[in-house]
Motif scaffolding. Structure first.
Motif, mmCIF file in Angstrom:
data_model
loop_
_atom_site.group_PDB
_atom_site.id
_atom_site.type_symbol
_atom_site.label_atom_id
_atom_site.label_comp_id
_atom_site.label_asym_id
_atom_site.label_seq_id
_atom_site.Cartn_x
_atom_site.Cartn_y
_atom_site.Cartn_z
ATOM 1 N N LEU A 279 0.704 -1.309 0.004
ATOM 2 C CA LEU A 279 0.034 0.035 -0.065
ATOM 3 C C LEU A 279 0.833 1.311 0.107
ATOM 4 N N LEU B 212 2.214 1.635 -3.412
ATOM 5 C CA LEU B 212 1.406 2.048 -4.236
ATOM 6 C C LEU B 212 1.239 3.723 -4.048
ATOM 7 N N SER B 213 1.019 4.039 -2.907
ATOM 8 C CA SER B 213 0.660 5.341 -2.791
ATOM 9 C C SER B 213 1.728 6.122 -3.084
ATOM 10 N N GLN B 214 3.173 5.572 -2.948
ATOM 11 C CA GLN B 214 4.330 6.484 -3.414
ATOM 12 C C GLN B 214 4.311 6.572 -4.909
#
Lengths: 632, 488, 105
Positions: free
Chosen positions: A569, A572-574
C-alpha cells in the motif's frame, strides 16, 4: 422502568462530559466519584431492567427517542430495545465496568490531575458507546456503538500518547476495526436494499420468510461477520487486540472482558435468525472460530509478557464463542461471554495489580514467587486461572463444556480441535501462574523492596470478580445435572424465532457426562504438567529455537501483514504520488500549457514588423479569398 | 428581498472596504459577515414558511432578456448558510492578524462572498455565470498577492484551469440560450430547452458543463491545480476555497446539469461515478504518503469530493440527500481543520511538514482535542455530522452498484489511515525543538472552533431538520431524473 | 470604343498599383500606388457607367456618383497619409517603410 432505559447510556455520557470538560478543575476524588458513580448508577438501573425482563409475561419493548435519519421510505429511529439479551449485556457491561472503574481509581492514581480526568472521561465514553451498541433497536444504532467502541479503544490504547509505539498500536486497532466496519456497513446496506428497514424486529420477520440458504441472507451474514471479525478479533483481523495492551491495564480488562470484543458475539446472537438461515456461513464461522482458538492458544504458550498471554487467551476464548455461535448454540455463546467477562476481568485486573507492585514490569521471566508478597492478588488470580482452564465447579467449566458438548454434537472434528485448545489454555494459564507466583523472585533488588499488596480499591474488585468467577457458572448448569439452565430459559425468547430453522443436535446424557469427565481429566493433567515444568522456573537466558521461536514471534503474522498489505500500500501510494501525480497528470497539464507557449513562440516569427510583408500577406489573403469565392 | 440582501451586503461592504484604512476593513468585514449570517438565518426561516417569498426578479439586461432572478430552495438556503457561517468563522479566526494592504484583502474576500451567494441563489443562467466569475476572480488576486513563495505559477495554473472550465460553461450557456423558446436565461427556460434537445446534443453540452464543474470540484484527473493552490494560498483563502468554493461545482452539477440535461447525465453517470471513485482511492493513497500537512488535507478533500460527485450521479434519493447534507458538513469540518492547521503554522513560523511536528498534545491540549474531534468528524464517525452524509451517500451508491460502493468504501479505511497518521505525527509523541514553543488557542480561535464542534455534534446527533430542509430539492431532482429515464 | 479596352487598361493600372505597393520601399511611392489603384477602379466605374447609359439605362449615371465618393475618400486619405509620412520622416529621417519595424520587440 424500561421507559427510563435512556438513562443507562446517558449517565456514563454525563460522566464523560463532566470529566472531559472539568479536567482542569476537578480534584481526583471528584473525578473518580463522577466516573465510577455514573457507571454504578447505570448498573443499578440495569439491575432493575433485568428484573423487569425476568418477570414472566415480559415482551420486548422498543423505546423510540427521536427520528435519527429519515429519507423517503427509509426511516431510522434513535431507539432502544429492552429485551432479555440487551438486559443481560447491560448487566455485564455496567457490572464489570463499575468494578473496573473502582479499580482504576486506585490504579491510575499516579497520573496527573488532568490525565486522570481524561482517563475517566474516555472510560465513561467507552461504557456509553458499548451501551448504545447493545441497546440499539436497529443495525444503525448498533453501528454507532460499534464505531464508538472502536474510537474509545483508540483513545485509551493511545492514552499515553507520548510513546509513539503506543499510538501506533492505537492506530492499528482503529484501522483494523475499520476494515471490519466496512464489512458491517456493507451488510447494513444490503439489509436496507433488501428489506427497506434496519429495525431488528422488521428485518428478522422478513428474513424468516425467505427460507434457509437464500443468497441475500448468506451475503448479509458474511458481511456482518466480517464486522465481527474486526471487533471480536478473529482471524484475519485479530492482531490489533494483543497490541492493544499498550493501554493502561484496566482498559485491557474493559476491552477484553466487558466491552468491545463481545460486540461481535452480541451482534451474531442478536441476528440469530439470519445466521440460522445461512448454514454455510455458520460453518464458515465455526472454521474461523476454531482456527482462531487454536492459533491464539498456540501463540499464548510462548509469550513472556503477562498481558500478552492474557490477550492471546482472550482471542482464543473468543474463538470458542464463535464456535458456539457457528453450531447454533447462541445462548451458550452468551453464557461464555458472561463467565469469560468475570474471569478475564479478574485475570487482567490481577495482572494489573502485579504490574503495579512490580513498578511497571510486565515480563514474567523477571517475576516469580509473588505468592507471598501479594496474597489477595495471588489467590484471586489462581481462581481466575482455574476458571479459564475449566476445572469442574468453576464458571469456565460449565460454559466451556457446554460449548464443547454442542461442538461434539455438531461435528466431532471441531470437538477434537476445541478440546485441544482447551488443553493448551490450561497449560499456558498455569505456565503463567507458576512462573509469576511460584518459585523465587527474579527481579531486581529494588523491585523486591517495593513489592506490596495493592490498596483495597484494587483488591475488592478482585475479590468480587473471583466470587463471580466461581459461582457465575451456576446460572447455566447443564441439563444433565437434572436442573434447568436458568440462563437458557431466560434467553429462550430471543432465540425462539430461529428455532424452527435450526438443525437439531441432541446429545445422550451419557455422552455428555463422558465428555465432561474426559476434558476434566485431561485439563487437570495439563495443569500438573505445567506445574512440573514451571514450578521452579529459572530464566534460562537463552533464545527460544524452532517452533517455540515461531510461536514467540506470533507465527510472524504481523510481519506477513506488513509485507503483504502495509508495504504494497505504501509503495502504491508512493507510486501514485511521485510517478502518476507528478510525472503523469501534472506533467500532462503543464505540457499543455508549455505547448501553447511553444506554439506562440513559433507563430511570433511571422510578426516580423516588416510593413511590406504585412501588405504582402494581406494581398495574398485577398487572392485566396477570391479564389475560394470563385471556386465555391 | 432578503435573498438580494445576502448578495448586496457583502458586495457593498467589499467596495467600501477598498477605501478604508487601518483596522477599518477588518471590523467592517466581520460586521458585514455577521449581518449576512443573521440575514441568512432569517431567510432560512422565511424559506420554511413561504418558499415563494424568497424569490426576487428584476430586469437586468433587457436586450438579452437576462433577468436578475434570485431565490432560495432547500439546497440554496443551506449553502447560503454555509457561506455565511464560513465567512464569519474565517473573519473571527483571523481577527487578531494583520495583513498587508488589508483593505484590498478584506475587500476581495467580501466580493468573493457576494459572488458565491450569487451562484447559490441565481435562477438565471447569466447571473449564475457572473456570480461564478465574481467568486473566482478575487480568489486569483488573493492567491497571487498574499500567497506563499510559489504563488505566481500556482495561481497561474489555478487561473487557467478554472478559466478554461468557465469558458466551456459559457459556450454551453449560450448554446442553450439560443435554443430556449422565449430567448431567456431563466432556469425554467433552460430546463425545457435542455429537454427539447437531441441526445447527441445533450451529450456534448453535458461535457461542456461537466468539465467546468469537475474542475471546480475537482474530480480526478482534473484535480492537479488544487493541492498546490491550497498549499500556497493564505489560509483564510484556502478555507473559503475548500469549504465553500468547491461546493460551487457540486451545486452547479445539481442545479444546472442534472435537471437541465437529465438524459445525458443519466447516460454518462456510470463514467462519472467511475472517475470519482478512482479519485477517492487515488487521492486517499496520495494523502497517506504526504508529509506536508496542507497537501495532505487537500488530497483528503479530493477524496471526499469524489464521494460526493459519485453520489450525485448515483442519483437516487438516498445519495442525493446524502450529498446535500454532506456539502454543508464537509464545508464546516474542513474549515475547522484549516483553522487548526493555520494556528500550527502561524505559531511555529511556517512549519507544516509533519516530519518536523509532534508532541503538540502535551503543549497545547485544547488544540489537540479540537483537532481530534474535527478529524474524526472528517472520517465520518457516527454521531458526528460526517457520518450522516457518508452513510446516505454510500447507501445510495450501493443501490446503483455494489462494487462501486465496495471500492469507494476503501476510502473509509484509507481515510482512517491517513487521518490517524496525521494525528499521531502532529500531536502525539514527545515535543521537539520546533513544537516546544507552541502556545494553546486564543479565545477567538477557541470560539470559532467551539462553534464548529457544536455544529458537528448537533447535526450528527439530530440531522432531521437539515434532512428535511433539503428534501424538497432531492424530490425535484428525482422527478427530473425519472422523467429522463422514461424518455430514454 | 468597346468597353473591354477600358477594362484592360484598369486591370493593368491596378496591377501596377499592387506591384508598386508590394515591391517598393519608399512610403511616398507606395502611397501613390494606392492612389493608382483607386483611380483604376474609378476609370472602370466611369467606363461601365457609359456602357449602361449607351444601353439605355436611365439611372446609369449613379455609378459616377461613387467615383466622387472615392475621390473624396482618396483626398482625405492623402491628408492623413501624408501627415503620417511627414511624421515618419521627422522621426527617422527617411521614408523607407522597412525602418518601421519598431513594433517588433
Amino acid at each position: 422502568m424500561s421507559n427510563l432505559v435512556w438513562l443507562v447510556p446517558l449517565l456514563p455520557f454525563i460522566g464523560f462530559l463532566v470529566n472531559g470538560l472539568g479536567r482542569k478543575f476537578l480534584p481526583k476524588a471528584g473525578v473518580s466519584i463522577v466516573g465510577s458513580g455514573s457507571v454504578i448508577a447505570a448498573f443499578a438501573i440495569a439491575v432493575s431492567l433485568f428484573l423487569e425482563t425476568k418477570a414472566p409475561g415480559f415482551t420486548p419493548r422498543v423505546i423510540s427517542l427521536f427520528s435519527f435519519i429519515s429519507v423517503g421510505k427509509l426511516s431510522i429511529p434513535f431507539a432502544f430495545q429492552v429485551d432479555q439479551l440487551s438486559a443481560l449485556f447491560l448487566l455485564i457491561i455496567t457490572g464489570v465496568g463499575s468494578l473496573i472503574h473502582i479499580y482504576s481509581a486506585a490504579y491510575m492514581h499516579e497520573e496527573s490531575n488532568e490525565g486522570y480526568a481524561r482517563y475517566f472521561a474516555y472510560l465513561n465514553l467507552f461504557i456509553f458507546s458499548m451501551l448504545l451498541l447493545v441497546l440499539g433497536a436497529n443495525y444503525v444504532m448498533m453501528f454507532i456503538g460499534w464505531e464508538g467502541v472502536g474510537l474509545c479503544s483508540y483513545l485509551l490504547i493511545g492514552f499515553w500518547f507520548k510513546n509513539p509505539s503506543f499510538s501506533k498500536a492505537a492506530n492499528k486497532a482503529f484501522i483494523m476495526n475499520r476494515i471490519g466496519d466496512l464489512g458491517f456497513l456493507l451488510g447494513i446496506f444490503y439489509i436496507i436494499a433488501n428489506f427497506g428497514t434496519v429495525t431488528y424486529s422488521a428485518v428478522f420477520a422478513q428474513a424468516a420468510t425467505m427460507g434457509s440458504g437464500h443468497h441475500t441472507l448468506v451475503i448479509i451474514a458474511v458481511l456482518l461477520f466480517i464486522g465481527a471479525m474486526g471487533k471480536s478479533a478473529q482471524i484475519p483481523l485479530y492482531t490489533w487486540l494483543p497490541d492493544a495492551m499498550a493501554g493502561p491495564t484496566p482498559v485491557s480488562a474493559l476491552i477484553h472482558a466487558a466491552t468491545m470484543v463481545t460486540a461481535g458475539i452480541y451482534m451474531i446472537a442478536r441476528s440469530n435468525v439470519i445466521y440460522t438461515l445461512a448454514p454455510a456461513v455458520q460453518n464458515f464461522i465455526v472454521i474461523i472460530g476454531t482456527a482462531t482458538a487454536l492459533l491464539a492458544a498456540s501463540i499464548a504458550i510462548a509469550q513472556n509478557d503477562i498481558k500478552k498471554v492474557l490477550a492471546y487467551s482472550t482471542v482464543s476464548q473468543l474463538g470458542y464463542m464463535f464456535i458456539a455461535l457457528g453450531v447454533g448454540a447462541y445462548s451458550t455463546a452468551v453464557f461464555h461471554v458472561m463467565t469469560h467477562a468475570f474471569f478475564k476481568a479478574l485475570l487482567f485486573l490481577g495482572s494489573g495489580s502485579v504490574i503495579h507492585a512490580m513498578g511497571g514490569e510486565q515480563d514474567i521471566r523477571k517475576m516469580g514467587g509473588l505468592k507471598k508478597y501479594l496474597p489477595t492478588t495471588h489467590w484471586t488470580f489462581l481462581v481466575g486461572c482455574l476458571a479459564i482452564a475449566g476445572i469442574p465447579g468453576f464458571s469456565g467449566f460449565f460454559s466451556k463444556d457446554e460449548i464443547l458438548a454442542n461442538a461434539f454434537a455438531a461435528n466431532k472434528i471441531v470437538y477434537v480441535f476445541g478440546l485441544l485448545g482447551a488443553l493448551m489454555t490450561a497449560f499456558y494459564m498455569f505456565r503463567l501462574y507458576y512462573i509469576t507466583f511460584c518459585g523465587s523472585f527474579r527481579g531486581t533488588h529494588e523491585q523486591e523492596h517495593h513489592l506490596h499488596e495493592s490498596p483495597a480499591a484494587m483488591t475488592i474488585p478482585l475479590v468480587v470478580l473471583a466470587v463471580l468467577s466461581v459461582f457465575g457458572g451456576y446460572i447455566g448448569l447443564p441439563e444433565v445435572f437434572g436442573v434447568k439452565s436458568l440462563l437458557n430459559e431466560y434467553l429462550a425468547p430471543i432465540f425462539a424465532p430461529s428455532v424452527p430453522f435450526a438443525a437439531v443436535h441432541e446429545l445422550e446424557p451419557g455422552t455428555e457426562w463422558m465428555l465432561m469427565i474426559i476434558s476434566s481429566v485431561l485439563v487437570i493433567g495439563m495443569i500438573f504438567w505445567a506445574r512440573a515444568k514451571y514450578r521452579r522456573y529459572q530464566n534460562p537466558g537463552t533464545e527460544n529455537t524452532g517452533l517455540l521461536k515461531v510461536l514467540e514471534n506470533k507465527w510472524y503474522v504481523d510481519e506477513i501483514y506488513d509485507a503483504v498489505i502495509v508495504r504494497p500500500l505504501q509503495a502504491l501510494s508512493q507510486f501514485f504520488s511521485e510517478v502518476m501525480e507528478k510525472l503523469g497528470i501534472d506533467r500532462l497539464v503543464n505540457g499543455i500549457g508549455k505547448s501553447v507557449q511553444w506554439g506562440g513562440q513559433q507563430l511570433r516569427v511571422i510578426q516580423n514588423g516588416q510593413v511590406g510583408f504585412y501588405i504582402f500577406a494581406m494581398v495574398l489573403g485577398i487572392i485566396v479569398l477570391l479564389v475560394i469565392g470563385l471556386l465555391f | 428581498m432578503l435573498t438580494v440582501l445576502l448578495i448586496l451586503i457583502p458586495l457593498l461592504a467589499g467596495f467600501i472596504s477598498f477605501g478604508l484604512k487601518g483596522t477599518g476593513p477588518k471590523v467592517l468585514a466581520l460586521l458585514s459577515s455577521i449581518a449576512t449570517l443573521g440575514v441568512s438565518l432569517v431567510a432560512l426561516f422565511q424559506f420554511k414558511v413561504h418558499p415563494e417569498a424568497t424569490r426576487f426578479t428584476a430586469q437586468w439586461i433587457p436586450q438579452l432578456n437576462a433577468k436578475f432572478a434570485v431565490g432560495l430552495d432547500g439546497m440554496g438556503a443551506m449553502l447560503c448558510l454555509l457561506t455565511t457561517i464560513a465567512f464569519v468563522l474565517v473573519f473571527i479566526s483571523i481577527f487578531s492578524r494583520t495583513y498587508e494592504r488589508s483593505n484590498s484583502f478584506y475587500g476581495l474576500l467580501l466580493l468573493a462572498q457576494a459572488g458565491l451567494t450569487g451562484v447559490f441563489t441565481a435562477y438565471d443562467a447569466l447571473l449564475f455565470y457572473v456570480g461564478w466569475e465574481l467568486a473566482l476572480v478575487p480568489m486569483y488576486f488573493l492567491c497571487s498577492i498574499w500567497g506563499g513563495e510559489k504563488r505566481i505559477p500556482v495561481t497561474f495554473k489555478f487561473f487557467i484551469y478554472t478559466f478554461v472550465g468557465s469558458l466551456f460553461m459559457l459556450i454551453g450557456i449560450i448554446y442553450l440560450y439560443l435554443h430556449t423558446k422565449d430567448a431567456s436565461f431563466s432556469y425554467n427556460a433552460f430546463v425545457s430547452a435542455g429537454a427539447s434537445l437531441q441526445h447527441g446534443e445533450q451529450s456534448w453540452l453535458f461535457w461542456l458543463f461537466f468539465v467546468a464543474f469537475a474542475i471546480k470540484m475537482p474530480i480526478f484527473p482534473l484535480h492537479t491545480w488544487q493541492p498546490d493552490t491550497y498549499e500556497q494560498s493564505p489560509t483564510p483563502v484556502t478555507m473559503i476555497l475548500s469549504g465553500v468554493m468547491v461546493k460551487m461545482g457540486l451545486f452547479g452539477a445539481l442545479r444546472w446539469l442534472l435537471p437541465v440535461l437529465p438524459g445525458a447525465s443519466a447516460s454518462w453517470s456510470d463514467l462519472v461515478i467511475v472517475l470519482s471513485i478512482i479519485g477517492i482511492v487515488y487521492a486517499s493513497c496520495i494523502a497517506i504518503v504526504q508529509s506536508d500537512l496542507k497537501k495532505m488535507i487537500a488530497y483528503s478533500s479530493i477524496a471526499h469530493i469524489g464521494l460526493m460527485s459519485a453520489a450525485i450521479f448515483a442519483h437516487n434519493q438516498l445519495s442525493l440527500q446524502g450529498v446535500l447534507v454532506q456539502m454543508f458538513n464537509h464545508g464546516i469540518n474542513i474549515i475547522g481543520l484549516w483553522i487548526i492547521v493555520d494556528v500550527i503554522e502561524q505559531r511555529l513560523g511556517g512549519v507544516k511538514n509533519m516530519k518536523e511536528l509532534g508532541g503538540i498534545a502535551s503543549k497545547a491540549p485544547r488544540l489537540a482535542i479540537f483537532l481530534v474531534i474535527i478529524s474524526l468528524a472528517n472520517v465520518g464517525l457516527p454521531l458526528t455530522n460526517g457520518f450522516i452524509g457518508e452513510f446516505l451517500m454510500f447507501s445510495g451508491l450501493f443501490q446503483v452498484n455494489v462494487w462501486f460502493m465496495a471500492v469507494a468504501g476503501l476510502g473509509i479505511i484509507l481515510s482512517a489511515v491517513y487521518i490517524l497518521n496525521m494525528i499521531q505525527r502532529v500531536i502525539f509523541g514527545e515535543s521537539n525543538a520546533v513544537t516546544a514553543k507552541i502556545t494553546d488557542l486564543t479565545p477567538g480561535e477557541t470560539l470559532s472552533l467551539t462553534l464548529i464542534v457544536l455544529l458537528i455534534f448537533v447535526v450528527g446527533v439530530y440531522p432531521k431538520p437539515m434532512l428535511e430542509l433539503v428534501s424538497g430539492t432531492t424530490q425535484l431532482l428525482q422527478v427530473a431524473f425519472q422523467g429522463s429515464i422514461s424518455l430514454k | 470604343m468597346p468597353v473591354q479596352y477600358y477594362i484592360f487598361l484598369s486591370v493593368v493600372l491596378f496591377c501596377i498599383g499592387i506591384m508598386g505597393v508590394l515591391m517598393r520601399r519608399n512610403a511616398i511611392i507606395i502611397f501613390m500606388c494606392v492612389e493608382l489603384m483607386l483611380n483604376a477602379v474609378n476609370l472602370l466605374m466611369v467606363a461601365f457607367s457609359k456602357m449602361w447609359a449607351d444601353a439605355g439605362h436611365v439611372d446609369a449615371g449613379a455609378a459616377q456618383i461613387f467615383v466622387f465618393f472615392i475621390m473624396v475618400v482618396a483626398a482625405a486619405e492623402v491628408a492623413v497619409g501624408l501627415a503620417i509620412i511627414v511624421m515618419m520622416y521627422r522621426n527617422t529621417h527617411s521614408v523607407d517603410i522597412n525602418l518601421l519595424n519598431r513594433l517588433k520587440n
